[in-house]
Scaffold this motif. Structure first.
Motif, PDB file in Angstrom:
ATOM      1  N   GLN A 198      16.514  10.627  12.954  1.00 30.47           N
ATOM      2  CA  GLN A 198      15.710   9.523  12.538  1.00 30.47           C
ATOM      3  C   GLN A 198      14.371   9.175  12.948  1.00 30.47           C
ATOM      4  OE1 GLN A 198      18.967   9.742  13.624  1.00 30.47           O
ATOM      5  NE2 GLN A 198      20.482   8.019  13.002  1.00 30.47           N
ATOM      6  N   PRO A 554      17.267   4.726  15.995  1.00 29.63           N
ATOM      7  CA  PRO A 554      18.316   5.238  16.552  1.00 29.63           C
ATOM      8  C   PRO A 554      18.145   6.259  17.576  1.00 29.63           C
ATOM      9  CG  PRO A 554      18.318   5.066  14.366  1.00 29.63           C
ATOM     10  CD  PRO A 554      16.899   4.739  14.579  1.00 29.63           C
TER      11      PRO A 554
ATOM     12  N   PHE C 181      27.419  14.224  -2.251  1.00 28.11           N
ATOM     13  CA  PHE C 181      26.454  15.067  -3.020  1.00 28.11           C
ATOM     14  C   PHE C 181      27.132  16.071  -4.063  1.00 28.11           C
ATOM     15  CE2 PHE C 181      22.806  16.979  -4.642  1.00 28.11           C
ATOM     16  CZ  PHE C 181      22.760  18.442  -4.497  1.00 28.11           C
ATOM     17  N   LEU C 185      28.214  16.958  -7.634  1.00 30.92           N
ATOM     18  CA  LEU C 185      28.311  18.349  -8.217  1.00 30.92           C
ATOM     19  C   LEU C 185      29.592  18.499  -9.066  1.00 30.92           C
ATOM     20  CD1 LEU C 185      26.646  21.015  -8.323  1.00 30.92           C
ATOM     21  CD2 LEU C 185      27.784  21.750  -6.434  1.00 30.92           C
ATOM     22  N   LEU C 189      29.689  19.320 -12.881  1.00 30.08           N
ATOM     23  CA  LEU C 189      30.153  20.681 -13.617  1.00 30.08           C
ATOM     24  C   LEU C 189      31.189  20.407 -14.738  1.00 30.08           C
ATOM     25  CD1 LEU C 189      30.834  23.034 -10.464  1.00 30.08           C
ATOM     26  CD2 LEU C 189      28.970  23.226 -12.354  1.00 30.08           C
ATOM     27  N   TRP C 237      28.765  12.538 -16.274  1.00 30.65           N
ATOM     28  CA  TRP C 237      28.082  13.210 -15.309  1.00 30.65           C
ATOM     29  C   TRP C 237      27.070  12.367 -14.760  1.00 30.65           C
ATOM     30  CZ3 TRP C 237      24.537  16.958 -18.520  1.00 30.65           C
ATOM     31  CH2 TRP C 237      23.710  17.680 -17.670  1.00 30.65           C
ATOM     32  N   ILE C 238      26.287  11.641 -15.515  1.00 32.46           N
ATOM     33  CA  ILE C 238      24.995  11.066 -15.049  1.00 32.46           C
ATOM     34  C   ILE C 238      25.302   9.642 -14.334  1.00 32.46           C
ATOM     35  CG2 ILE C 238      22.821   9.945 -15.720  1.00 32.46           C
ATOM     36  CD1 ILE C 238      22.703  12.582 -17.694  1.00 32.46           C
ATOM     37  N   PRO C 239      26.039   8.721 -14.983  1.00 36.53           N
ATOM     38  CA  PRO C 239      26.524   7.448 -14.318  1.00 36.53           C
ATOM     39  C   PRO C 239      27.177   7.461 -13.140  1.00 36.53           C
ATOM     40  CG  PRO C 239      27.060   7.191 -16.646  1.00 36.53           C
ATOM     41  CD  PRO C 239      26.646   8.685 -16.430  1.00 36.53           C
ATOM     42  N   VAL C 245      24.368   8.461  -5.895  1.00 29.69           N
ATOM     43  CA  VAL C 245      23.108   8.334  -5.141  1.00 29.69           C
ATOM     44  C   VAL C 245      22.904   6.901  -4.491  1.00 29.69           C
ATOM     45  CG1 VAL C 245      20.573   8.336  -5.570  1.00 29.69           C
ATOM     46  CG2 VAL C 245      22.040  10.145  -6.483  1.00 29.69           C
ATOM     47  N   ILE C 248      24.695   7.096  -1.375  1.00 28.75           N
ATOM     48  CA  ILE C 248      24.066   7.793  -0.407  1.00 28.75           C
ATOM     49  C   ILE C 248      23.016   7.113   0.316  1.00 28.75           C
ATOM     50  CG2 ILE C 248      22.486   9.757  -0.017  1.00 28.75           C
ATOM     51  CD1 ILE C 248      24.071  11.333  -1.909  1.00 28.75           C
ATOM     52  N   MET C 249      22.379   6.145  -0.608  1.00 21.26           N
ATOM     53  CA  MET C 249      21.246   5.440   0.093  1.00 21.26           C
ATOM     54  C   MET C 249      21.967   4.129   1.085  1.00 21.26           C
ATOM     55  SD  MET C 249      18.408   6.140  -1.375  1.00 21.26           S
ATOM     56  CE  MET C 249      18.999   7.747  -1.476  1.00 21.26           C
ATOM     57  N   LEU C 252      22.472   6.097   4.159  1.00 27.15           N
ATOM     58  CA  LEU C 252      21.138   6.279   4.790  1.00 27.15           C
ATOM     59  C   LEU C 252      20.983   4.938   5.634  1.00 27.15           C
ATOM     60  CD1 LEU C 252      18.960   8.373   2.686  1.00 27.15           C
ATOM     61  CD2 LEU C 252      19.950   9.026   4.908  1.00 27.15           C
ATOM     62  N   LYS C 253      21.184   3.892   5.000  1.00 26.70           N
ATOM     63  CA  LYS C 253      20.755   2.588   5.493  1.00 26.70           C
ATOM     64  C   LYS C 253      21.378   2.373   6.690  1.00 26.70           C
ATOM     65  CE  LYS C 253      19.998  -1.997   4.094  1.00 26.70           C
ATOM     66  NZ  LYS C 253      20.876  -2.989   4.872  1.00 26.70           N
ATOM     67  N   TRP C 255      22.592   4.974   8.608  1.00 30.72           N
ATOM     68  CA  TRP C 255      22.379   5.880   9.554  1.00 30.72           C
ATOM     69  C   TRP C 255      21.182   5.497  10.173  1.00 30.72           C
ATOM     70  CZ3 TRP C 255      18.612  10.099   9.006  1.00 30.72           C
ATOM     71  CH2 TRP C 255      18.582  11.017   9.764  1.00 30.72           C
ATOM     72  N   TYR C 256      20.297   4.721   9.425  1.00 33.34           N
ATOM     73  CA  TYR C 256      19.002   4.270  10.270  1.00 33.34           C
ATOM     74  C   TYR C 256      19.076   3.241  11.083  1.00 33.34           C
ATOM     75  CZ  TYR C 256      15.786   7.785   8.081  1.00 33.34           C
ATOM     76  OH  TYR C 256      15.148   8.836   7.736  1.00 33.34           O
ATOM     77  N   GLU C 258      21.668   2.888  13.261  1.00 34.88           N
ATOM     78  CA  GLU C 258      22.623   3.128  14.210  1.00 34.88           C
ATOM     79  C   GLU C 258      22.035   2.978  15.686  1.00 34.88           C
ATOM     80  OE1 GLU C 258      23.970   7.133  13.822  1.00 34.88           O
ATOM     81  OE2 GLU C 258      25.192   6.749  11.989  1.00 34.88           O
ATOM     82  N   MET C 259      21.906   1.993  16.124  1.00 36.44           N
ATOM     83  CA  MET C 259      21.116   1.598  17.150  1.00 36.44           C
ATOM     84  C   MET C 259      22.000   1.409  18.390  1.00 36.44           C
ATOM     85  SD  MET C 259      18.381   1.144  16.247  1.00 36.44           S
ATOM     86  CE  MET C 259      16.959   0.712  14.757  1.00 36.44           C
TER      87      MET C 259
END
Lengths: 743, 321, 279
Positions: A198, A554, C181, C185, C189, C237-239, C245, C248-249, C252-253, C255-256, C258-259
């Motif tokens: 990070q 982090p 992810f 996939l 398919l 497939w797309i929805p 996604v 995943i955001m 990530l939020k 993850w960033y 994780e203090m």
């Protein structure tokens, strides 16, 4: 400590032999910095070639009905221009900067696999030579840089140009993927303590995103290239509509690669801009997490928009709409970045030097390119403007206005670090204005030519009103770009000799590469600053305003996976995409109604099933061997490994038996689409098994000699990842082809 | 007669709808660009004057989300209006208000070849090349089937609407319609080999009466004058002795090959070689003398005809009205 | 002529038995769930809303033998939306007590194993699109109910390693990204296969029984069986991938942010600001 650092300390010395020449030093180098420079120099060389190709084309197009170039020559030139610029300029130069700076920015000594690094470079080098050798045969590739079928099949391109294109790209592709795996493992495994993922500089993060794209997208191209090659050389009909093949499948496969490819070309550019703008605004990047997370979104969404290159193909309105939605959505993460770069500039103490000039031009031009991209995402507009000079303008705005300008910016920023000298600012500003003038003159005009109906890839045109004038001006712009480039090269040459000495950190920049000498010593650092934030060198030089005092990030949990295993997993991810696409081709060509889906009639399913059991059990024996190795039981290990190899060879023997049976019954690769897909899928699998057997044999020899100790068992484990993967692929192949699932 | 900027000069409801969408998106883009460029340039000019270390601003989640609301809304709106236009332009039966159009009723079959366009009217049996006649009638939509005989081409008439690929092994369908009479330039817009640049065609939108008349005259077997001039007669004999019938068709004669364009009514066509030159006797002579000089790489070889044969052939071909 | 938004038309089924489930779940939630914040209640109500819509709206009515694409939408709601918002509606404090029971703890740990959730979510999607199973569950009411139940349960298992209210069952962020992810996939398919294949994936929809007299209405909109299946494939497939996604955001939020420190803040026991570079 983790195994990553153990491997580093066991590395043999990289000192050159006693008798060596400068040339030999460079040719045999394993130093990431030198390899990076070789990538950049190669890119510059091909930039000159690709640029000349462009100039020749612009001369031909400057006037209507011009006869400066024959249509054959023109068609070869635009094909080679596109291929060269994408594969021999764009990708190598970005790989070059990545190679040079990623290890420095993460506080590492080199990349994870220096020999693999050199290998990747030389594959690129020779692939490029092979591709250009085609000029000497009188038949360079001439089917366009995306080589649509059936035009690029033997029937319509009987000369060998397309073959050079295919083989050249396959070779370059191998180099590119190995380079990407290297960078991936380097970033994950070799960061200095304190640098959590990070906290990595945004250039490093963007390179991480880029290499993931490369690993997962290039195999799609390789599968398409393989099928085209088999069509051309062995007479199969993958892409021959008259024999049941599909003209559209090539487009799908190419663009499944091709769309991520454009992100491969722009993400590192985003990274470079994200380094330059903060430094010359004397502030940190605004919203680091948003810039980073939006790049992840781009990577993910980027795989779902490929058919926006195919809106005119007639895929059906629902497909068109869905791909349009994805393409419009991707604008959002990109927009976030533009906002963040602007917000970084806002309120900053601006040093408006050449690097920042190019960065600002990047912003404005990339936004223009992005906005025309939005236009294309609105499908009906695409239906008018695709395949015209409007789209040529669009992609040159993002590729030149975007990537090339960011490279110029990065060059002025990083040249001092790489050479110890500053580039001349006045020459830089002169180059800048020539490029801004020339680039916009050439390509802004082309938007209008597209609206005026000029299709792309035409070697000449009639004297339609306005076409001659606009084409002429567009051609003139190219001259300015050429002059600007010459000035840049002059600047580099003179600065190398007489430029102002740079010192370690002439810009008061923030990231770790500035904590060492300019240029860095072979081992990169003598001391590495402590990393407690995203700007460790800023913290070091401005302790009162250190980031870690105000902005918590982090911390580093110290997780550094095993390098060999990670590389193996990355490699099989890449191969998995390759096999997946080949299997999809099998399903596509064998689930159509009617004409003999003959799998059950010509294949001996039971017999192959038995041989499959041999292969599957080899995974079991491998696993057993691995346990023995870790337990230090050498002879048991050797026995199990030997058994694994035998089982693998038995499977191959079964394949040979099967192939022989088919061939003697006159079922060859070009008999029909079943046989073509069958032989292609099982053939590539067989090649992978063979390669695996050879690797296992090497392990066996090492085991017998006693070189494979329990401490090195992770290397063996890495080979195991590959071997198990080959088995898993076979399970899929057996299920889909032999058992006819999905049919 | 040719429009200078055809994409901005629509002559059909379809092209007009696309044109309006394009201008709208162009306007939105211009505004966005102006805002972004303005902010950047202001930031630069103010920043250059600053001499002190600025506030080390790491960002604000709230601002990020706030600034994204606008773009997200714009994107959603663009999705809606472009999707709507996609559906309307494809004109499944219900989208056609008068409900009288049947999408399976084909009016025109266009087949791309390297490097010319084969044009067939299945209902009236008319066959021609590189020219399409349609009535200029807002209420008449032609259902066109587009395909290819060799490689991928792309059928595009900018003033009349969308482009569609001509793909071998696949039939694509579009609507063709003109709101007013005129001649509209068409182009191949998918690289298809050496002479992709000269694969132009024209769409002539004429009044209903003119259209019927054209169909009628094209339908008749080639009605040559009962007496050909001696020159034309020699030309006719030479035509059938030479290899011409191996590639071309003249209806009502032994020439029945379909490798090259149909020549039955060749003399009525306005251009030769898919737009390379105008169809005049002088140009025809140039073309026959050496097609490769005008369109290098095209499939018609240089037959190295003698001047005498040239004159005879031109005379004969000019009678094919 | 019916319209999708005419709530009184035959395209809406207000007397669906789903109300029983909705009402009982709502009752259970508000009675037993302590620590309900405004946001969580909204999440729960949204889950109930989605569950109801899946059956009472034209989505539900048309998925019952008419439109393959409607059936896909319904199942995406059951598999992805309802379980997701159910999990989001539970607070950690209320559920932690439940999951400290040894059996529940085991169950929670099993569900936290990525393969379990992944295979459940994807398996159930692939399984019910094998033509014979797809047909049988469309034509047989009881089997259809069973199928829907499996969707809901599989959805809970799928989202568990990402959004379980009890945080210790979450996957580490990097694995979570790979998990999501690769799930994308997997449904890609299947979606591509359904979109482009010439075979009818669910033959029951190719020749629907027109109980409501609306076939003409559907054909007029261009929803012929072939188009319908293509649309269904694209929807599969797309929805979902867009949803992944977004997930995943969120990961990530986290993850960033994780203090929390696991050990001491200083690295490798050094107090100076410089370290010797490793050789």
């Amino acid at each position: 400590m983790t195994t990553g650092s153990i491997e580093q300390s066991e590395r043999t010395s990289l000192e050159p032999p006693v008798t060596s020449t400068l040339l030999l030093d460079w040719v045999s180098t394993l130093d990431h910095k030198r390899i990076g420079i070789m990538y950049i120099l190669t890119a510059v060389f091909y930039l000159a070639i690709g640029g000349c190709e462009a100039l020749l084309m612009r001369i031909q197009l400057a006037m209507p009905n011009n006869t400066f170039l024959s249509p054959e020559m023109f068609n070869q030139l635009f094909t080679m221009h596109g291929t060269t610029m994408v594969f021999l300029v764009g990708m190598p130069v970005l790989t070059g900067f990545g190679n040079y700076f990623v290890p420095l920015m993460i506080g590492a000594r080199d990349v994870a696999f220096p020999r693999l690094n050199a290998f990747g470079f030389w594959m690129l080098f020779f692939g490029g030579l092979l591709l250009h050798f085609s000029f000497l045969t009188g038949s360079a590739p001439n089917a366009g840089w995306f080589s649509y079928v059936p035009l690029s099949t033997k029937a319509y391109s009987s000369l060998q140009g397309v073959d050079y294109w295919i083989i050249g790209l396959l070779i370059m592709g191998i180099g590119t993927v190995s380079g990407a795996i290297n960078i991936f493992v380097t970033i994950i495994c070799m960061r200095t303590p304190g640098m959590s993922l990070q906290r990595v500089p945004l250039f490093v993060w963007m390179m991480l995103m880029q290499v993931i794209l490369i690993i997962l997208a290039l195999p799609a191209l390789n599968s398409a290239l393989s099928m085209l090659l088999i069509d051309r050389w062995l007479g199969s009909a993958f892409f021959d509509p008259t024999r049941g093949g599909s003209a559209v499948l090539w487009q799908h496969y190419f663009w499944i690669f091709g769309h991520p490819e454009v992100y491969i070309l722009i993400l590192p550019a985003f990274g470079m801009i994200s380094e330059v703008i903060p430094v010359f605004s004397r502030k940190p990047i605004y919203g680091y997490t948003f810039v980073a997370a939006s790049s992840v979104a781009i990577v993910l969404l980027g795989y779902g928009v490929w058919a926006h290159h195919m809106f005119a193909v007639g895929l059906g309105m629902y497909a068109d709409i869905f791909f349009a939605v994805g393409s419009l959505l991707i604008a959002i993460p990109t927009g976030i970045k533009v906002f963040n770069w602007t917000a970084t500039l806002w309120g900053g103490e601006i040093r408006f030097n050449t690097a920042l000039h190019f960065a600002v031009a990047f912003l404005l031009q990339f936004v223009i390119g992005g906005l025309t991209g939005i236009m294309f995402a609105a499908v009906p507009i695409d239906w008018q403007l695709t395949d015209t000079y409007f789209v040529v303008a669009h992609f040159h705005y993002v590729l030149i206005g975007g990537t090339v300008f960011s490279l110029f910016s990065a060059a002025f920023y990083w040249f001092p670090k790489m050479t110890g000298r500053m580039l001349n600012e006045r020459l830089g500003i002169l180059q800048f204005w020539l490029w801004v003038l020339g680039f916009n003159m050439t390509f802004m005009i082309q938007h209008f030519l597209g609206m005026m109906g000029m299709p792309r890839r035409v070697y000449t045109y009639a004297d339609n009103p306005g076409w001659a004038l606009l084409n002429g001006i567009s051609s003139l712009g190219a001259v300015f770009m050429a002059i600007g480039t010459l000035i840049f090269l002059w600047n580099i040459g003179t600065s190398l000799l007489r430029g102002k000495v740079a010192g370690d950190n002439p810009w008061d920049a923030f990231t770790l590469e500035w904590a060492t000498t300019s240029p860095p010593p072979p081992e990169n650092f003598t001391v590495i600053p402590e990393v407690k934030s995203r700007r460790p060198v800023w913290d070091l030089n401005h302790p009162k305003n250190a980031d870690w005092k105000t902005e918590k990030t982090p911390p580093d949990k110290g997780i550094r996976p095993n390098m060999a295993k990670l590389a193996a997993w990355s490699f099989i991810a890449s191969e998995a995409v390759f096999f997946l696409l080949l299997l999809i081709a099998y399903v596509v060509f064998n689930t159509r109604s009617g004409e003999g889906a003959v799998s059950s009639s010509v294949l001996d399913v039971e017999r192959t099933g038995i041989f499959s059991l041999f292969l599957i059990s080899s995974s079991v024996t491998f696993w057993i061997a691995e346990r023995f190795l870790r337990a230090g039981k050498k002879s048991a290990f050797v026995f199990s490994l030997g058994l694994t190899i035998l089982l693998g060879i038995t499977f191959l023997a079964g394949q040979v038996w099967e192939y022989t049976g088919l061939l003697t019954n006159n079922i060859t690769i070009n008999t029909d689409l079943f046989s073509a897909t069958f032989f292609t899928v099982t053939g590539f699998h067989g090649i992978h098994v063979t390669a695996g057997v050879i690797a296992l044999f090497v392990m066996l020899m090492m085991g017998i000699k006693g070189n494979l100790t329990p401490g090195k068992s992770h290397v063996f484990g890495a080979v195991g990842v590959y071997w198990h993967f080959v088995d898993v692929v076979w399970l899929a192949v057996f299920g889909i082809i032999y058992l006819g699932l999905l049919q | 007669m040719n429009s200078v900027i055809p994409v901005l000069d629509p002559a059909s409801p379809q092209a007009e709808a696309i044109h309006n969408l394009f201008l709208l998106v162009l306007l939105i883009s211009a505004v966005i660009f102006a805002i972004v460029a303005g902010l950047i340039l202001v930031a630069i000019s103010r920043g250059r004057q600053r001499q002190t270390l600025p506030k080390q601003d790491f960002g604000s989640e709230k601002s990020e989300i706030f600034w994204m609301i606008g773009p997200v809304l714009i994107v959603i709106w663009l999705v809606a209006i472009s999707a709507n236009l996609v559906i309307t332009l494809n004109a499944i039966p219900q989208a056609d208000p008068d409900g009288k159009t049947d999408i399976n009723d084909i009016d025109l079959i266009v087949t791309g070849h390297q490097w010319w366009w084969e044009v067939k009217y299945p209902k009236s049996g008319v066959i021609t090349a590189n020219e399409i006649y349609i009535p200029a009638d807002k209420n008449k939509k032609f259902r066109v089937q587009v395909s290819s005989d060799d490689v991928i081409h792309c059928f595009w008439v900018p003033q009349l609407g969308r482009k569609i690929d001509a793909i071998p092994g696949r039939d694509n369908f579009i609507w063709l319609q003109a709101s007013q009479p005129g001649s509209y330039q068409g182009r191949c817009s998918e690289y298809c080999g050496a002479q992709h640049a000269w694969m132009n065609f024209k769409v002539y939108a004429v009044t209903d009466a003119e259209f019927d008349e054209w169909v009628a005259s094209e339908q008749l077997a080639n009605k040559q004058p009962k007496l050909l001039s001696p020159l034309a007669n020699s030309g006719k004999q030479f035509f059938f002795q030479a290899t011409c019938p191996q590639c071309h068709t003249i209806y009502g004669t032994p020439a029945e090959a379909t490798i090259g364009p149909d020549l039955t009514h060749f003399a009525r066509r306005k251009e030769i070689g898919a737009g390379v030159i105008e169809n005049t006797p002088e140009n025809l002579a140039l073309w026959l003398k050496d097609p490769q000089a005008l369109k290098p790489g095209c499939k018609m070889p240089d037959f190295k005809l003698s001047d005498e044969h040239l004159k005879q052939l031109v005379a004969y071909l000019e009678t094919l009205k | 002529m019916s319209s999708y938004f005419d709530l009184t038309s035959e395209l809406w089924k207000w007397n669906s038995p789903i109300w029983l489930l909705v009402l009982s779940l709502t009752g259970l939630y508000f009675l037993f769930h302590r620590g309900t914040s405004g946001k969580r209640s909204v999440a729960f109500l949204f889950a109930m809303f989605a569950l109801a819509i899946a059956y009472i709206s034209p989505i539900g009515v048309l998925s019952d033998g008419y439109l393959f694409s409607a059936h896909v939408i319904q199942h995406l709601i059951l598999l992805l939306i309802v379980p997701l918002f159910l999990l989001l509606s539970l607070s950690e404090s209320a559920t932690e007590a439940l999951f400290s029971h040894p059996f529940m703890n085991r169950l929670g740990r099993v569900m936290a194993v990525p393969f379990v959730g992944w295979l459940s979510g994807l398996g159930v999607m692939w399984f019910w699109h094998v033509p014979s199973f797809c047909n049988a569950s469309t034509e047989n009411y009881a089997l259809g109910v069973f199928r829907d139940a499996t969707f809901l349960l599989a959805g809970l298992a799928f989202w568990w390693p990402i959004f379980s209210p009890v945080k210790r069952f979450h996957l580490p962020s990097s694995l979570a990204v790979v998990y999501l992810f690769s799930a994308c996939l997997g449904c890609t398919l299947l979606g591509i296969y359904i979109t482009f294949t010439v075979i009818s994936v669910c033959p029951a929809f190719a020749n629907p029984v027109d109980r409501l007299g609306i076939m003409h209405f559907l054909y007029d909109q261009g929803l012929t069986p072939a188009t319908d299946q293509r649309l269904g494939g694209l929807l599969m497939w797309i929805p979902p991938c867009s949803l992944y996604v977004c997930a995943i955001m969120v990961v990530l939020k986290r993850w960033y942010a994780e203090m929390e420190q696991t050990a001491s803040p200083k690295t490798a026991g050094t107090t100076s600001s410089l370290r010797e570079a490793r050789q």
